[in-house]
Design a protein around this motif. Structure first.
Motif, short mmCIF file in Angstrom:
data_model
loop_
_atom_site.label_atom_id
_atom_site.label_comp_id
_atom_site.label_asym_id
_atom_site.label_seq_id
_atom_site.Cartn_x
_atom_site.Cartn_y
_atom_site.Cartn_z
N ALA A 1 0.82 -1.22 0.00
CA ALA A 1 0.00 0.00 0.00
C ALA A 1 0.85 1.26 0.00
N PHE A 2 0.19 2.33 -0.42
CA PHE A 2 0.76 3.69 -0.44
C PHE A 2 -0.29 4.63 0.14
N TYR A 3 0.14 5.59 0.97
CA TYR A 3 -0.77 6.63 1.42
C TYR A 3 0.00 7.94 1.52
N GLU A 4 -0.68 9.04 1.26
CA GLU A 4 -0.03 10.35 1.37
C GLU A 4 -1.09 11.44 1.35
N TYR A 5 -0.81 12.58 1.98
CA TYR A 5 -1.67 13.76 1.81
C TYR A 5 -0.86 14.88 1.17
N GLY A 6 -1.58 15.88 0.64
CA GLY A 6 -0.91 17.00 -0.02
C GLY A 6 -0.62 16.70 -1.48
N LEU A 7 -1.33 15.73 -2.03
CA LEU A 7 -1.10 15.34 -3.43
C LEU A 7 -1.96 16.15 -4.39
N ASN A 8 -1.51 16.23 -5.62
CA ASN A 8 -2.27 16.91 -6.68
C ASN A 8 -2.73 15.88 -7.72
N PRO A 9 -3.73 16.26 -8.54
CA PRO A 9 -4.23 15.29 -9.53
C PRO A 9 -3.15 14.75 -10.46
#
Ligand code: IPD
Ligand code: CA
Ligand code: CA
Length: 264
Positions: A203-211
């Motif tokens: 799995a991968f998770y992150e915040y602050g991403l753009n389209p």
């Protein structure tokens, strides 16, 4: 609309531009690097490669508009839109580390329908389109079939700015470190997603991403049998600036850790 033909032509274009990016690294100097936001770098290579991609993709599908990171073309509200990150992992690129990738997604009414991620340093091209399977360099890829978080390797990203959610995010990291094989931070969200799709990570998770970081990877993970949600388990993962991508099996376990801490 033949997505297979579009996909094959897009792969050729990504590899051509990738070749340019790889060569240009040899001539990269501090004058070519600018900080566009705090710790957020852009090089002349990001911009020139975006222009090449826009030109090539316009030829492939003239009716499609664009959403691009470097804004070398105006955004249009057309049914089909290319979503481009010409160089995902610029900080790695500047520091001569891998991975760094080209990420090209195609949206149809804001739904990702095709994705091509070319990880330039390793010459690995990942791609998929709706209705088809997912591939890496011609070989079919699938997400891992590991069943539990305790047997999983996870990849994430840390925001270079937007630090307001960092405290709960570090608590998430701690919980996942304790309950898994460990957590990696590679520096290219597109590569992170591609590596979930081919089973290197569960799995991968992150915040602050753009389209443009995620549009291509969303399709590739989904067509490889994986699952994508936002941190709440919902569908706002393309424009919602946060995402969990997994092999499906460990998705709930991960969401149960991330959701309460990031919404607390
Ligand atoms: C960045 C990379 C990084 C992620 C950042 C992105 P860029 O993209 O994907 O892994 O943590 O959120 O902005 O700036 O190198 O295109
Ligand atoms: Ca990016
Ligand atoms: Ca970029």
């Amino acid at each position: 609309m033949n997505l297979k033909i579009i996909c094959n032509t897009t792969i050729k274009l990504a590899k051509q531009v990738g070749q340019y990016i790889r060569e240009a690294q040899k001539f990269l100097s501090p004058e070519n690097i600018r900080e566009k936001g705090m710790h957020d770098f852009v090089t002349e290579v990001d911009k020139s490669s975006e222009k090449m991609l826009v030109k090539g993709l316009h030829k492939i599908l003239p009716e499609a508009g664009f959403i691009t990171e470097e804004k070398t073309v105006a955004e249009q509200n057309t049914p089909f839109r290319w979503v481009i990150d010409p160089l995902d992992g610029t900080t790695n690129y500047i520091h001569r580390l891998r991975p760094y990738s080209i990420s090209i997604g195609l949206l149809h009414y804001d739904q990702p329908v095709l994705g091509v991620i070319y990880e330039i340093g390793s010459d690995e091209c990942f791609y998929a389109y709706k209705g088809g399977k997912a591939y890496m360099n011609g070989e079919q890829i699938k997400v891992s079939n590991t069943r539990l978080l305790k047997d999983s390797l996870i990849v994430t990203g840390f925001p270079v700015n937007k630090h307001h959610r960092l405290d709960p995010y570090l608590l998430v990291l701690k919980k996942i470190i304790i309950n898994s094989h460990g957590v990696r931070r590679l520096g290219s969200a597109a590569a992170d997603l591609a590596y979930v799709a081919c089973g290197r990570f569960e799995a991968f998770y992150e915040y602050g991403l753009n389209p443009w970081d995620v549009a291509a990877g969303i399709v590739i993970v989904q067509q490889a049998g994986g699952k994508i949600t936002d941190f709440n388990g919902g569908n706002n993962y393309l424009f919602g600036k946060e995402l969990i991508a997994s092999n499906n099996n460990i998705h709930d376990e991960l969401t149960f850790i991330i959701y309460p801490l990031m919404n607390g």
